[in-house]
Design an enzyme around this catalytic site. Structure first.
Site, PDB file in Angstrom:
ATOM      1  N   LEU A   1      -3.666  -5.392   2.364  1.00 14.36           N
ATOM      2  CA  LEU A   1      -2.372  -5.831   2.896  1.00 14.36           C
ATOM      3  C   LEU A   1      -2.546  -7.002   3.846  1.00 14.36           C
ATOM      4  CD1 LEU A   1       0.693  -5.247   3.099  1.00 14.36           C
ATOM      5  CD2 LEU A   1       0.160  -3.698   5.002  1.00 14.36           C
ATOM      6  N   PHE A   2      -3.530  -6.929   4.750  1.00 15.50           N
ATOM      7  CA  PHE A   2      -3.755  -8.033   5.686  1.00 15.50           C
ATOM      8  C   PHE A   2      -4.193  -9.307   4.954  1.00 15.50           C
ATOM      9  CE2 PHE A   2      -4.478  -6.200  10.237  1.00 15.50           C
ATOM     10  CZ  PHE A   2      -3.228  -5.618  10.191  1.00 15.50           C
ATOM     11  N   ASN A   3      -4.936  -9.172   3.850  1.00 12.62           N
ATOM     12  CA  ASN A   3      -5.295 -10.352   3.068  1.00 12.62           C
ATOM     13  C   ASN A   3      -4.053 -11.084   2.583  1.00 12.62           C
ATOM     14  OD1 ASN A   3      -8.174  -8.778   1.449  1.00 12.62           O
ATOM     15  ND2 ASN A   3      -8.083  -9.917   3.367  1.00 12.62           N
TER      16      ASN A   3
ATOM     17  N   ARG B   1     -17.433  -8.036  -2.307  1.00 11.51           N
ATOM     18  CA  ARG B   1     -16.350  -8.034  -1.326  1.00 11.51           C
ATOM     19  C   ARG B   1     -15.282  -7.043  -1.786  1.00 11.51           C
ATOM     20  NH1 ARG B   1     -11.694 -12.451   0.148  1.00 11.51           N
ATOM     21  NH2 ARG B   1     -10.950 -11.368   2.027  1.00 11.51           N
ATOM     22  N   HIS B   2     -14.734  -6.305  -0.839  1.00 12.25           N
ATOM     23  CA  HIS B   2     -13.700  -5.317  -1.142  1.00 12.25           C
ATOM     24  C   HIS B   2     -12.502  -5.944  -1.855  1.00 12.25           C
ATOM     25  CE1 HIS B   2     -11.114  -6.955   2.011  1.00 12.25           C
ATOM     26  NE2 HIS B   2     -12.200  -7.025   2.778  1.00 12.25           N
ATOM     27  N   GLY B   3     -11.679  -5.102  -2.469  1.00 11.64           N
ATOM     28  CA  GLY B   3     -10.457  -5.571  -3.123  1.00 11.64           C
ATOM     29  C   GLY B   3      -9.442  -6.101  -2.118  1.00 11.64           C
ATOM     30  N   GLU B   4      -8.441  -6.777  -2.636  1.00  7.38           N
ATOM     31  CA  GLU B   4      -7.391  -7.351  -1.789  1.00  7.38           C
ATOM     32  C   GLU B   4      -6.710  -6.267  -0.953  1.00  7.38           C
ATOM     33  OE1 GLU B   4      -3.914 -10.225  -3.120  1.00  7.38           O
ATOM     34  OE2 GLU B   4      -3.294  -8.125  -3.270  1.00  7.38           O
TER      35      GLU B   4
ATOM     36  N   GLU C   1     -17.481  -5.713   8.564  1.00  7.94           N
ATOM     37  CA  GLU C   1     -17.124  -7.112   8.769  1.00  7.94           C
ATOM     38  C   GLU C   1     -17.435  -7.513  10.209  1.00  7.94           C
ATOM     39  OE1 GLU C   1     -17.021  -9.954   7.920  1.00  7.94           O
ATOM     40  OE2 GLU C   1     -15.164 -10.288   6.794  1.00  7.94           O
TER      41      GLU C   1
END
Length: 218
Positions: free
Chosen positions: A15-17, A10-13, A87
């Site tokens: 802004l929307f996360n 899974r991608h890194g954190e 996604e």
């Protein structure tokens, strides 16, 4: 029969996360912490040899993949982008509050959130419920979601050599859905969402996909 080993990350954190917003085909940049997570995942995989590295064509996934490639000691190829590993598309709900949106979708079915629905129905059915609730009716249906991902997996089996180990940087809902679909009693992806930078491993051939590890973190 050709056999592949797939490392889904899974991608890194992003802004929307950090804002707990729905982020499917919408994109937001990696945060500083997200970059650090990607680099740490890269360090953890630095001694692992990959024959190919793929990512979804979302920038957050491509950036994460490039950090991992930079840390790898043996991989010298180019990143391959694939829309098949995007996604899920959340349609008119893109960018909205995660908890509020899922409560509104789940309530007509006697649930309060996505996890409670997944306790009763498949990820494909949850996709159908989001599509039905989407005022714009743009959100992917279960059939659209799985046809896209299955085509990506089929392409790997056609294009990649036997016994290849392949890295695929993708997204939380996609990885969780695959894990639920091919789950066994060792893992509980319904109640455990993949963390940013986590690794989930599958073995795949033309007849069977098997989950090997889920949501591994540094």
């Amino acid at each position: 029969m050709k056999q592949l080993e797939l490392y889904f990350v899974r991608h890194g954190e992003t802004l929307f996360n950090t804002m707990d917003k729905l982020q499917g085909w919408a994109d937001s940049p990696l945060t500083d912490n997200g970059i650090q997570i990607a680099k740490l995942t890269g360090q953890g995989l630095s001694d692992t040899s990959f024959q190919s590295v793929y990512s979804s064509d979302m920038k957050r996934a491509m950036d994460t993949a490039n950090f991992i490639i930079s840390a790898n000691k043996s991989f010298t190829g180019d990143l391959k982008k694939s829309a098949h590993f995007r996604e899920a598309f959340f349609g008119g709900f893109e960018g909205l509050d995660n908890q509020t949106t899922w409560k509104s979708i789940a309530t007509p079915y006697g649930a309060t959130n996505q996890t409670e629905m997944l306790e009763q129905v498949t990820p494909g059915t949850v996709r159908d419920r989001m599509h039905a609730a989407d005022p714009l009716h743009l959100a992917e249906t279960g059939t659209e979601f799985w046809q896209r991902i299955d085509q990506g997996l089929t392409n790997l089996l056609v294009q990649e050599p036997d016994h290849a180990r392949i890295l695929i940087v993708a997204h939380g809902t996609l990885i969780r859905s695959l894990a639920i679909r091919f789950s066994d009693n060792r893992f509980d992806p319904i109640h455990e969402f993949p963390q940013n930078g986590s690794i989930t491993k599958f073995s795949i051939n033309a007849n069977k996909t098997k989950i090997l590890d889920y949501n591994l973190t540094n």
